[in-house]
Design a protein around this motif. Sequence first.
Motif, PDB file in Angstrom:
ATOM      1  N   UNK A 263      22.269   3.587  11.853  1.00  0.00           N
ATOM      2  CA  UNK A 263      23.327   3.868  12.825  1.00  0.00           C
ATOM      3  C   UNK A 263      24.226   4.999  12.378  1.00  0.00           C
ATOM      4  N   UNK A 264      24.460   5.112  11.079  1.00  0.00           N
ATOM      5  CA  UNK A 264      25.268   6.211  10.544  1.00  0.00           C
ATOM      6  C   UNK A 264      24.583   7.552  10.798  1.00  0.00           C
ATOM      7  N   UNK A 265      23.277   7.578  10.652  1.00  0.00           N
ATOM      8  CA  UNK A 265      22.532   8.810  10.941  1.00  0.00           C
ATOM      9  C   UNK A 265      22.627   9.173  12.423  1.00  0.00           C
ATOM     10  N   UNK A 266      22.637   8.141  13.276  1.00  0.00           N
ATOM     11  CA  UNK A 266      22.795   8.387  14.711  1.00  0.00           C
ATOM     12  C   UNK A 266      24.153   9.003  15.007  1.00  0.00           C
ATOM     13  N   UNK A 267      25.194   8.534  14.325  1.00  0.00           N
ATOM     14  CA  UNK A 267      26.533   9.110  14.511  1.00  0.00           C
ATOM     15  C   UNK A 267      26.506  10.613  14.251  1.00  0.00           C
ATOM     16  N   UNK A 268      25.819  11.016  13.207  1.00  0.00           N
ATOM     17  CA  UNK A 268      25.746  12.436  12.871  1.00  0.00           C
ATOM     18  C   UNK A 268      25.091  13.238  13.990  1.00  0.00           C
ATOM     19  N   UNK A 269      23.961  12.723  14.491  1.00  0.00           N
ATOM     20  CA  UNK A 269      23.218  13.436  15.539  1.00  0.00           C
ATOM     21  C   UNK A 269      24.024  13.508  16.835  1.00  0.00           C
TER      22      UNK A 269
ATOM     23  N   UNK B  12      31.897   4.615   5.685  1.00  0.00           N
ATOM     24  CA  UNK B  12      32.696   5.834   5.882  1.00  0.00           C
ATOM     25  C   UNK B  12      32.719   6.728   4.654  1.00  0.00           C
ATOM     26  N   UNK B  13      32.687   6.115   3.478  1.00  0.00           N
ATOM     27  CA  UNK B  13      32.671   6.901   2.233  1.00  0.00           C
ATOM     28  C   UNK B  13      31.395   7.735   2.184  1.00  0.00           C
ATOM     29  N   UNK B  14      30.260   7.087   2.406  1.00  0.00           N
ATOM     30  CA  UNK B  14      28.976   7.802   2.384  1.00  0.00           C
ATOM     31  C   UNK B  14      28.890   8.828   3.508  1.00  0.00           C
ATOM     32  N   UNK B  15      29.375   8.448   4.680  1.00  0.00           N
ATOM     33  CA  UNK B  15      29.301   9.325   5.852  1.00  0.00           C
ATOM     34  C   UNK B  15      30.067  10.616   5.604  1.00  0.00           C
TER      35      UNK B  15
ATOM     36  N   UNK C 136      31.198  11.874   2.798  1.00  0.00           N
ATOM     37  CA  UNK C 136      30.718  12.628   1.622  1.00  0.00           C
ATOM     38  C   UNK C 136      29.588  13.571   2.004  1.00  0.00           C
ATOM     39  N   UNK C 137      28.736  13.138   2.919  1.00  0.00           N
ATOM     40  CA  UNK C 137      27.547  13.927   3.262  1.00  0.00           C
ATOM     41  C   UNK C 137      27.732  14.786   4.507  1.00  0.00           C
ATOM     42  N   UNK C 138      28.694  14.431   5.379  1.00  0.00           N
ATOM     43  CA  UNK C 138      28.729  15.049   6.705  1.00  0.00           C
ATOM     44  C   UNK C 138      29.901  15.997   6.937  1.00  0.00           C
ATOM     45  N   UNK C 139      30.928  15.941   6.120  1.00  0.00           N
ATOM     46  CA  UNK C 139      32.095  16.799   6.344  1.00  0.00           C
ATOM     47  C   UNK C 139      31.737  18.288   6.382  1.00  0.00           C
TER      48      UNK C 139
END
Length: 259
Positions: free
Chosen positions: A52-58, A95-98, A100-103
Amino acid sequence: MFAFLNKKDPVETTELKLDPKRIPAHVAIIMDGNGRWAKARHLPRVAGHKEGMNTVKKVTIAASNLGVKVLTLYAFSTENWKRPTDEVNYLMQLPVNFFETFVPDLIKNNVRVSVMGYTDKLPASTQKAVKDAIADTKDCDGMVLNFALNYGSRAEMVTGIQKIARQVAAGELAVDEIDDQTVDEALMTAPLAPYHDPDLLIRTSGEERLSNFLLWQIAYSELEFTDVKWPDFTATTLQACIAAFQSRDRRFGGLSAKK
């Protein structure tokens, strides 16, 4: 293989011809179905949250590219603390992982992070990740990616009422002066003005309820419910939901110009 799990997919029932002049300014999404997505694949629930976190990015990039001004995502509710401790701990780490990788991608796409909710109740590491993401993207002036994190609409309204009551008690506001704008300015969506009210609210996974989300703000929002589970939600699904939104006649309590 799992297509049968996503009946009532708007992609299959909506013609994808979008009017770029009628893109909803504010899209809010109740991201539901991570656990059921994982269960259907014989995976632990946390695997669904990770996907689901990957979906948020897309979906974030897709919404930004479409011209959406605000994308609000219901990430964690005030009621989600009732879930098993291991799952809550995993959700607090997301949120920490998200961020860290997506900002870096958010900055590249000129997307600014905003967070509403009772973030002071979150673990210190989660609070830091949120504050850092907000600070790192503060100069971006494109779409606002607004997370509802430890958020509940009833609690938000109680807090807003208390704020208004304090203004009245201090003599800063008369009771007769309280109006819609007063309430708007007391709620957590106030910083999103003039886009504080969603034009379109989407809920995934087939549930058709609001789950204590933006109850004041969605008074005239268009609602779109889809059986697509959040990990399966794509840029095309988003476009289909917006196409469905554009097919509707929004009258805001009045009469259509067509009538």
